[in-house]
Motif scaffolding. Structure first.
Motif, PDB file in Angstrom:
ATOM      1  N   ARG A  58       0.906  -1.073   0.079  1.00 54.31           N
ATOM      2  CA  ARG A  58       0.090  -0.032  -0.084  1.00 54.31           C
ATOM      3  C   ARG A  58       0.774   1.308  -0.013  1.00 54.31           C
ATOM      4  O   ARG A  58       0.491   2.231   0.617  1.00 54.31           O
ATOM      5  CB  ARG A  58      -0.839   0.187   1.325  1.00 54.31           C
ATOM      6  CG  ARG A  58      -1.906  -1.389   1.150  1.00 54.31           C
ATOM      7  CD  ARG A  58      -2.671  -1.139   2.643  1.00 54.31           C
ATOM      8  NE  ARG A  58      -3.671  -2.180   2.397  1.00 54.31           N
ATOM      9  CZ  ARG A  58      -4.806  -2.400   2.713  1.00 54.31           C
ATOM     10  NH1 ARG A  58      -5.526  -1.030   3.217  1.00 54.31           N
ATOM     11  NH2 ARG A  58      -5.610  -3.338   3.111  1.00 54.31           N
ATOM     12  N   ASP A  59       1.967   1.252  -0.701  1.00 57.31           N
ATOM     13  CA  ASP A  59       2.665   2.279  -0.752  1.00 57.31           C
ATOM     14  C   ASP A  59       2.175   3.590  -1.674  1.00 57.31           C
ATOM     15  O   ASP A  59       2.034   3.123  -2.973  1.00 57.31           O
ATOM     16  CB  ASP A  59       4.343   1.871  -1.148  1.00 57.31           C
ATOM     17  CG  ASP A  59       5.122   3.122  -1.219  1.00 57.31           C
ATOM     18  OD1 ASP A  59       5.335   3.865  -0.266  1.00 57.31           O
ATOM     19  OD2 ASP A  59       6.044   3.282  -2.191  1.00 57.31           O
ATOM     20  N   VAL A  60       1.848   4.685  -0.937  1.00 58.23           N
ATOM     21  CA  VAL A  60       1.285   5.441  -1.680  1.00 58.23           C
ATOM     22  C   VAL A  60       2.226   6.110  -3.208  1.00 58.23           C
ATOM     23  O   VAL A  60       1.823   6.278  -4.247  1.00 58.23           O
ATOM     24  CB  VAL A  60       0.900   6.619  -1.064  1.00 58.23           C
ATOM     25  CG1 VAL A  60       0.541   7.787  -1.722  1.00 58.23           C
ATOM     26  CG2 VAL A  60      -0.103   6.251   0.050  1.00 58.23           C
ATOM     27  N   LYS A 115      -4.711  12.060  -1.431  1.00 56.86           N
ATOM     28  CA  LYS A 115      -4.563  13.356  -2.017  1.00 56.86           C
ATOM     29  C   LYS A 115      -5.469  14.467  -1.196  1.00 56.86           C
ATOM     30  O   LYS A 115      -4.950  15.451  -1.120  1.00 56.86           O
ATOM     31  CB  LYS A 115      -4.992  13.308  -3.484  1.00 56.86           C
ATOM     32  CG  LYS A 115      -4.974  14.541  -4.317  1.00 56.86           C
ATOM     33  CD  LYS A 115      -3.636  14.585  -5.179  1.00 56.86           C
ATOM     34  CE  LYS A 115      -3.811  15.474  -6.268  1.00 56.86           C
ATOM     35  NZ  LYS A 115      -2.502  15.927  -6.449  1.00 56.86           N
ATOM     36  N   LYS A 116      -6.336  14.091  -0.917  1.00 60.72           N
ATOM     37  CA  LYS A 116      -7.197  15.285  -0.182  1.00 60.72           C
ATOM     38  C   LYS A 116      -6.882  15.470   1.447  1.00 60.72           C
ATOM     39  O   LYS A 116      -6.619  16.564   1.453  1.00 60.72           O
ATOM     40  CB  LYS A 116      -8.842  14.553   0.011  1.00 60.72           C
ATOM     41  CG  LYS A 116      -9.712  14.724  -1.019  1.00 60.72           C
ATOM     42  CD  LYS A 116     -11.121  14.088  -0.608  1.00 60.72           C
ATOM     43  CE  LYS A 116     -12.019  14.158  -2.114  1.00 60.72           C
ATOM     44  NZ  LYS A 116     -13.403  13.607  -1.581  1.00 60.72           N
ATOM     45  N   ALA A 117      -6.348  14.571   1.942  1.00 58.05           N
ATOM     46  CA  ALA A 117      -5.535  14.707   3.242  1.00 58.05           C
ATOM     47  C   ALA A 117      -4.277  15.928   2.811  1.00 58.05           C
ATOM     48  O   ALA A 117      -4.104  16.484   3.555  1.00 58.05           O
ATOM     49  CB  ALA A 117      -5.292  13.747   3.840  1.00 58.05           C
ATOM     50  N   ALA A 118      -3.362  15.638   1.876  1.00 61.29           N
ATOM     51  CA  ALA A 118      -2.320  16.267   1.730  1.00 61.29           C
ATOM     52  C   ALA A 118      -2.738  17.770   1.400  1.00 61.29           C
ATOM     53  O   ALA A 118      -2.114  18.563   1.739  1.00 61.29           O
ATOM     54  CB  ALA A 118      -1.489  15.597   0.394  1.00 61.29           C
ATOM     55  N   LYS A 119      -3.866  17.929   0.580  1.00 62.87           N
ATOM     56  CA  LYS A 119      -4.251  19.454   0.175  1.00 62.87           C
ATOM     57  C   LYS A 119      -4.768  20.054   1.583  1.00 62.87           C
ATOM     58  O   LYS A 119      -4.360  21.187   1.610  1.00 62.87           O
ATOM     59  CB  LYS A 119      -5.502  19.001  -0.738  1.00 62.87           C
ATOM     60  CG  LYS A 119      -4.960  18.983  -2.267  1.00 62.87           C
ATOM     61  CD  LYS A 119      -6.213  19.177  -3.199  1.00 62.87           C
ATOM     62  CE  LYS A 119      -5.755  18.920  -4.442  1.00 62.87           C
ATOM     63  NZ  LYS A 119      -6.872  18.728  -5.460  1.00 62.87           N
ATOM     64  N   ARG A 120      -5.370  19.239   2.323  1.00 66.15           N
ATOM     65  CA  ARG A 120      -5.821  19.789   3.587  1.00 66.15           C
ATOM     66  C   ARG A 120      -4.686  20.393   4.390  1.00 66.15           C
ATOM     67  O   ARG A 120      -4.601  21.310   5.107  1.00 66.15           O
ATOM     68  CB  ARG A 120      -6.680  18.883   4.378  1.00 66.15           C
ATOM     69  CG  ARG A 120      -7.173  19.469   5.616  1.00 66.15           C
ATOM     70  CD  ARG A 120      -8.361  18.543   6.338  1.00 66.15           C
ATOM     71  NE  ARG A 120      -7.732  17.127   6.297  1.00 66.15           N
ATOM     72  CZ  ARG A 120      -6.901  16.737   7.128  1.00 66.15           C
ATOM     73  NH1 ARG A 120      -6.275  17.480   8.052  1.00 66.15           N
ATOM     74  NH2 ARG A 120      -6.460  15.435   7.261  1.00 66.15           N
ATOM     75  N   ILE A 121      -3.570  19.339   4.557  1.00 64.94           N
ATOM     76  CA  ILE A 121      -2.654  19.493   5.655  1.00 64.94           C
ATOM     77  C   ILE A 121      -1.817  20.928   4.777  1.00 64.94           C
ATOM     78  O   ILE A 121      -1.101  21.841   5.363  1.00 64.94           O
ATOM     79  CB  ILE A 121      -1.598  18.407   5.425  1.00 64.94           C
ATOM     80  CG1 ILE A 121      -2.386  17.283   6.321  1.00 64.94           C
ATOM     81  CG2 ILE A 121      -0.253  18.708   6.157  1.00 64.94           C
ATOM     82  CD1 ILE A 121      -1.996  16.106   6.403  1.00 64.94           C
ATOM     83  N   ALA A 122      -1.685  20.926   3.567  1.00 62.35           N
ATOM     84  CA  ALA A 122      -0.875  22.005   2.757  1.00 62.35           C
ATOM     85  C   ALA A 122      -1.684  23.419   3.093  1.00 62.35           C
ATOM     86  O   ALA A 122      -0.839  24.287   3.494  1.00 62.35           O
ATOM     87  CB  ALA A 122      -0.753  21.668   1.367  1.00 62.35           C
ATOM     88  N   LYS A 123      -2.968  23.290   2.680  1.00 67.29           N
ATOM     89  CA  LYS A 123      -3.769  24.525   3.215  1.00 67.29           C
ATOM     90  C   LYS A 123      -3.516  25.079   4.697  1.00 67.29           C
ATOM     91  O   LYS A 123      -3.443  26.268   5.052  1.00 67.29           O
ATOM     92  CB  LYS A 123      -5.123  24.201   2.906  1.00 67.29           C
ATOM     93  CG  LYS A 123      -5.944  25.469   3.205  1.00 67.29           C
ATOM     94  CD  LYS A 123      -7.466  25.294   2.509  1.00 67.29           C
ATOM     95  CE  LYS A 123      -8.173  26.453   2.744  1.00 67.29           C
ATOM     96  NZ  LYS A 123      -8.067  27.472   3.602  1.00 67.29           N
TER      97      LYS A 123
END
Length: 133
Positions: A58-60, A115-123
């Motif tokens: 499960r390596d992203v 991808k959604k989590a990464a965008k949220r963290i970046a924001k």
């Protein structure tokens, strides 16, 4: 983040990648090889073994890059589906393109929550660095 659908997408990616490896080997060695007795084109299945371990773990990152690389196999399937003269070879080519589509869709849908989590963290990070005035 682990939902039942998320598990299905992971298993779909694993299953379609393994199926594609076997499909390519069978196509070029037994079912419709370019030359009688098999062809060296069967080696095209070897690069598919590289991402297999990462997909199983499960390596992203592996799922991200493999979802792009796998499109080369889609291209081959479509080109040979239109250009090969033998009906069996055309069938195998279109089958390859279909299996690649299954892998691509499963990989992208598996990666979607990340991808959604990464965008949220970046924001959130940008909001900390650049507070609203």
């Amino acid at each position: 983040m682990e939902t039942p659908m998320h598990k299905y997408f992971h298993w779909g990616a694993i299953g379609s990648l393994m199926t594609l490896i076997v499909w390519c080997l069978l196509w070029e060695m037994l079912v419709a090889p370019l030359h009688p007795g098999g062809s060296w084109l069967a080696l095209k299945a070897l690069p598919l073994l590289i991402p297999l371990a990462g997909v199983l773990r499960r390596d992203v990152y592996t799922l991200q890059w493999s979802s792009m690389v796998i499109l080369l196999y889609f291209t081959e399937g479509v080109v040979r589906g239109y250009s090969d003269k033998a009906a069996l070879s055309q069938f195998m080519a279109w089958g390859e393109a279909f299996i690649v589509c299954v892998y691509f869709v499963c990989a992208v849908l598996y990666l979607r929550p990340y991808k959604k989590a990464a965008k949220r963290i970046a924001k959130e990070l940008l909001d900390k660095v650049n507070p609203a005035k």
